[in-house]
Write a protein that holds these residues in place. Structure first.
Motif, PDB file in Angstrom:
ATOM      1  N   ASN A   1      29.152 -10.156   7.231  1.00  0.00           N
ATOM      2  CA  ASN A   1      28.074  -9.116   7.436  1.00  0.00           C
ATOM      3  C   ASN A   1      26.949 -10.120   8.420  1.00  0.00           C
ATOM      4  OD1 ASN A   1      25.174  -9.983   6.276  1.00  0.00           O
ATOM      5  ND2 ASN A   1      26.770 -10.558   4.553  1.00  0.00           N
ATOM      6  N   THR A   2      26.551  -9.179   9.353  1.00  0.00           N
ATOM      7  CA  THR A   2      25.668  -9.772  10.318  1.00  0.00           C
ATOM      8  C   THR A   2      24.188  -9.631  10.107  1.00  0.00           C
ATOM      9  OG1 THR A   2      26.095  -7.857  11.880  1.00  0.00           O
ATOM     10  CG2 THR A   2      27.560  -9.669  12.151  1.00  0.00           C
ATOM     11  N   LYS A   3      23.806  -9.000   9.040  1.00  0.00           N
ATOM     12  CA  LYS A   3      22.624  -8.524   8.749  1.00  0.00           C
ATOM     13  C   LYS A   3      21.819  -9.300   7.828  1.00  0.00           C
ATOM     14  CE  LYS A   3      23.622  -4.053  10.639  1.00  0.00           C
ATOM     15  NZ  LYS A   3      23.475  -2.547  10.293  1.00  0.00           N
TER      16      LYS A   3
ATOM     17  N   GLU B   1      -2.752  -2.357   4.411  1.00  0.00           N
ATOM     18  CA  GLU B   1      -3.379  -2.037   3.250  1.00  0.00           C
ATOM     19  C   GLU B   1      -2.712  -0.614   2.694  1.00  0.00           C
ATOM     20  OE1 GLU B   1      -5.631  -3.679   1.114  1.00  0.00           O
ATOM     21  OE2 GLU B   1      -5.140  -5.451   2.448  1.00  0.00           O
ATOM     22  N   VAL B   2      -2.285   0.019   3.469  1.00  0.00           N
ATOM     23  CA  VAL B   2      -1.809   1.597   2.919  1.00  0.00           C
ATOM     24  C   VAL B   2      -0.260   1.502   3.233  1.00  0.00           C
ATOM     25  CG1 VAL B   2      -2.050   3.907   3.461  1.00  0.00           C
ATOM     26  CG2 VAL B   2      -3.882   2.392   3.715  1.00  0.00           C
ATOM     27  N   ILE B   3       0.269   1.006   4.289  1.00  0.00           N
ATOM     28  CA  ILE B   3       1.649   1.234   4.663  1.00  0.00           C
ATOM     29  C   ILE B   3       2.139  -0.217   4.847  1.00  0.00           C
ATOM     30  CG2 ILE B   3       3.592   2.057   6.251  1.00  0.00           C
ATOM     31  CD1 ILE B   3       1.944   4.309   4.987  1.00  0.00           C
ATOM     32  N   ARG B   4       3.040  -0.769   3.860  1.00  0.00           N
ATOM     33  CA  ARG B   4       3.334  -1.994   4.094  1.00  0.00           C
ATOM     34  C   ARG B   4       5.011  -1.885   4.574  1.00  0.00           C
ATOM     35  NH1 ARG B   4       1.892  -5.864  -0.807  1.00  0.00           N
ATOM     36  NH2 ARG B   4       3.135  -4.403  -2.084  1.00  0.00           N
ATOM     37  N   TYR B   5       5.496  -2.728   5.258  1.00  0.00           N
ATOM     38  CA  TYR B   5       6.896  -2.661   5.758  1.00  0.00           C
ATOM     39  C   TYR B   5       7.355  -4.158   5.499  1.00  0.00           C
ATOM     40  CZ  TYR B   5      10.559  -2.838   9.345  1.00  0.00           C
ATOM     41  OH  TYR B   5      11.780  -2.911   9.895  1.00  0.00           O
ATOM     42  N   PHE B   6       8.646  -4.242   4.802  1.00  0.00           N
ATOM     43  CA  PHE B   6       9.084  -5.495   4.588  1.00  0.00           C
ATOM     44  C   PHE B   6      10.609  -5.245   5.622  1.00  0.00           C
ATOM     45  CE2 PHE B   6       6.480  -4.538   1.191  1.00  0.00           C
ATOM     46  CZ  PHE B   6       5.708  -5.952   0.848  1.00  0.00           C
ATOM     47  N   LYS B   7      10.574  -6.046   6.868  1.00  0.00           N
ATOM     48  CA  LYS B   7      11.590  -5.842   7.439  1.00  0.00           C
ATOM     49  C   LYS B   7      12.764  -6.413   7.243  1.00  0.00           C
ATOM     50  CE  LYS B   7      10.225  -9.326  11.145  1.00  0.00           C
ATOM     51  NZ  LYS B   7       9.864  -9.569  12.478  1.00  0.00           N
ATOM     52  N   ALA B   8      12.838  -7.347   6.227  1.00  0.00           N
ATOM     53  CA  ALA B   8      13.973  -7.928   5.720  1.00  0.00           C
ATOM     54  C   ALA B   8      14.736  -7.384   4.766  1.00  0.00           C
ATOM     55  CB  ALA B   8      13.457  -9.389   5.126  1.00  0.00           C
TER      56      ALA B   8
ATOM     57  N   TYR C   1      16.098  -3.147   6.383  1.00  0.00           N
ATOM     58  CA  TYR C   1      16.468  -4.160   7.436  1.00  0.00           C
ATOM     59  C   TYR C   1      17.253  -3.344   8.484  1.00  0.00           C
ATOM     60  CZ  TYR C   1      20.784  -3.842   4.828  1.00  0.00           C
ATOM     61  OH  TYR C   1      22.251  -3.396   4.438  1.00  0.00           O
ATOM     62  N   ASN C   2      17.541  -2.025   8.363  1.00  0.00           N
ATOM     63  CA  ASN C   2      18.436  -1.456   9.222  1.00  0.00           C
ATOM     64  C   ASN C   2      17.245  -0.354   9.884  1.00  0.00           C
ATOM     65  OD1 ASN C   2      20.477  -0.280  10.736  1.00  0.00           O
ATOM     66  ND2 ASN C   2      21.520   0.502   8.967  1.00  0.00           N
ATOM     67  N   VAL C   3      16.797  -0.425  10.921  1.00  0.00           N
ATOM     68  CA  VAL C   3      15.650   0.197  11.550  1.00  0.00           C
ATOM     69  C   VAL C   3      15.736   0.340  13.021  1.00  0.00           C
ATOM     70  CG1 VAL C   3      13.160   0.382  11.652  1.00  0.00           C
ATOM     71  CG2 VAL C   3      14.270  -0.270   9.381  1.00  0.00           C
ATOM     72  N   SER C   4      15.478   1.462  13.555  1.00  0.00           N
ATOM     73  CA  SER C   4      15.429   1.494  14.951  1.00  0.00           C
ATOM     74  C   SER C   4      14.348   0.813  15.528  1.00  0.00           C
ATOM     75  CB  SER C   4      15.431   2.921  15.392  1.00  0.00           C
ATOM     76  OG  SER C   4      14.432   3.518  15.241  1.00  0.00           O
ATOM     77  N   GLN C   5      14.303   0.427  16.939  1.00  0.00           N
ATOM     78  CA  GLN C   5      13.381  -0.261  17.331  1.00  0.00           C
ATOM     79  C   GLN C   5      11.954   0.454  17.219  1.00  0.00           C
ATOM     80  OE1 GLN C   5      14.093  -2.026  21.279  1.00  0.00           O
ATOM     81  NE2 GLN C   5      12.351  -3.145  21.320  1.00  0.00           N
TER      82      GLN C   5
END
Length: 371
Positions: free
Chosen positions: A40-42, A254-261, A238-242
């Motif tokens: 896996n590469t991710k 405070e409202v929208i938390r994004y965890f890119k890992a 972790y699988n998200v378009s740019q």
């Protein structure tokens, strides 16, 4: 003891249903098993169990150099054949048309007596194999359609709707060979369930891939921002378009938390117990998704969360439930309104229903057949 060789030529770590199966085999040891997959590469934690050897090579789609890509394709055929020749399995279980070539070659030219089992994570309509990006997969599927489907003792799809579509596409396959095998989480997840109490903010959770084209992410973010005094949204992806990544990183944390890992699969129950509602956001852009009951639907339910699913996902309709907790509600994500908040709060008074959607039971027919 029977010997089973599993071919999963897409990286194991992206597909919890197969690692759940391997965990059960590791615990119960109903047969000896070896696995061939790819790296896996991710940056997912590498799947590893002491009793289950997993052999790997690079997956060609992740290799940029043309010469190395050709070498990767050759390895993906030759190396599994080598390991199967040495192991001499009684049965082969392969996943998706991507894994068909080594199974075909071994069954046809090395050991005709080996039993072939096939499971499909996804449903592919026949015309999808004609797309330009499906060149090699189209050839592998030709091997399935002309030979392996006629020899297999087990072919499964994830639900009855997908299975019916599949059987319509390939009516020559005997009905007794066809099975459903849903993507359920481990039974151990239920111990993390907690009673839900009303809180100042309704906490929404989304785990999974994201794009503007194939999900309702823009609509749900706009909805939460309109009601940010009453709601929040956490996203593990972790699988998200740019484009989506830039959009999410520009929101109020405070409202929208994004965890890119993203989140490790085994950590989902610990994280989910802090939330109220799990979101399914696929927009049904093709037949595969229209008739999809995603892994996350059952994972959220196992953790005790109410679930919101898009109304266009026919695959989720058998699981709709408004009478008990956890609820599964079908929504028009293009017309979300504040009544959903009061609906959720009212659901806290509903009786709690114990879910039965666990892989421990669901996988038993396959394990018994392989044994």
């Amino acid at each position: 003891m029977k010997k089973v060789f599993i071919l999963h030529l897409l990286p194991l770590e992206y597909y919890p249903p197969v690692t759940n199966l391997l965990d059960i085999i590791h615990q119960r040891k109903p047969f000896t098993v070896k696995v061939y997959s790819t790296h896996n590469t991710k940056h997912r934690p590498v799947y590893n169990r002491a009793s289950i050897p997993v052999y790997r090579s690079d997956y060609p789609a992740y290799v940029a150099n043309p010469l190395l890509k050709i070498w990767a394709y050759l390895q993906l055929v030759i190396k599994p054949l080598w390991y199967m020749w040495r192991f001499r399995p009684d049965a082969i279980l392969y996943y998706e048309p991507h894994s068909a070539a080594p199974a075909y070659l071994y069954k046809r030219y090395f050991r005709s007596r080996v039993k072939v089992f096939i499971h499909n994570h996804e449903y592919y309509a026949p015309e999808e194999f004609n797309e330009a990006a499906m060149g090699s997969i189209r050839f592998f599927h030709h091997l399935e359609r002309t030979y392996l489907y006629k020899k297999a003792v087990w072919i499964s799809q994830t639900n009855r709707q997908r299975l019916a579509l599949f059987h319509k596409d390939y009516p020559f396959i005997p009905s007794q060979v066809l099975h459903t095998l849903a993507n359920y989480p481990p039974e151990s997840w239920q111990k993390h369930r907690k009673s839900r109490l009303a809180s100042p903010r309704v906490r929404l959770l989304y785990i999974g891939a994201l794009s503007f084209e194939n999900t309702h992410i823009k609509s749900v973010v706009d909805f939460v921002l309109q009601h940010q005094d009453q709601m929040s949204l956490d996203i593990y992806a972790y699988n998200v378009s740019q484009e989506v990544q830039q959009f999410l990183e520009g929101q109020d944390e405070e409202v929208i938390r994004y965890f890119k890992a993203g989140v490790n699969y085994i950590d989902i129950p610990n994280i989910a117990q802090s939330f109220d509602i799990g979101l399914v956001l696929y927009n049904g852009h093709n037949l595969n998704y229209i008739y999809n009951a995603p892994n996350k639907l059952f994972e959220y339910l196992a953790c005790g969360l109410n679930v919101w699913v898009p109304e266009e996902l026919a695959g989720c309709r058998p699981y709709l439930n408004s009478q008990n907790r956890p609820q599964v509600l079908s929504l028009n994500y293009n017309e979300l309104d504040s009544s959903l908040i009061s609906t959720h709060l009212a659901s806290l008074e509903l009786p709690l229903m114990n879910t039965t959607y666990y892989c421990n039971q669901e996988l038993q027919p396959l394990i018994q057949a392989l044994s």
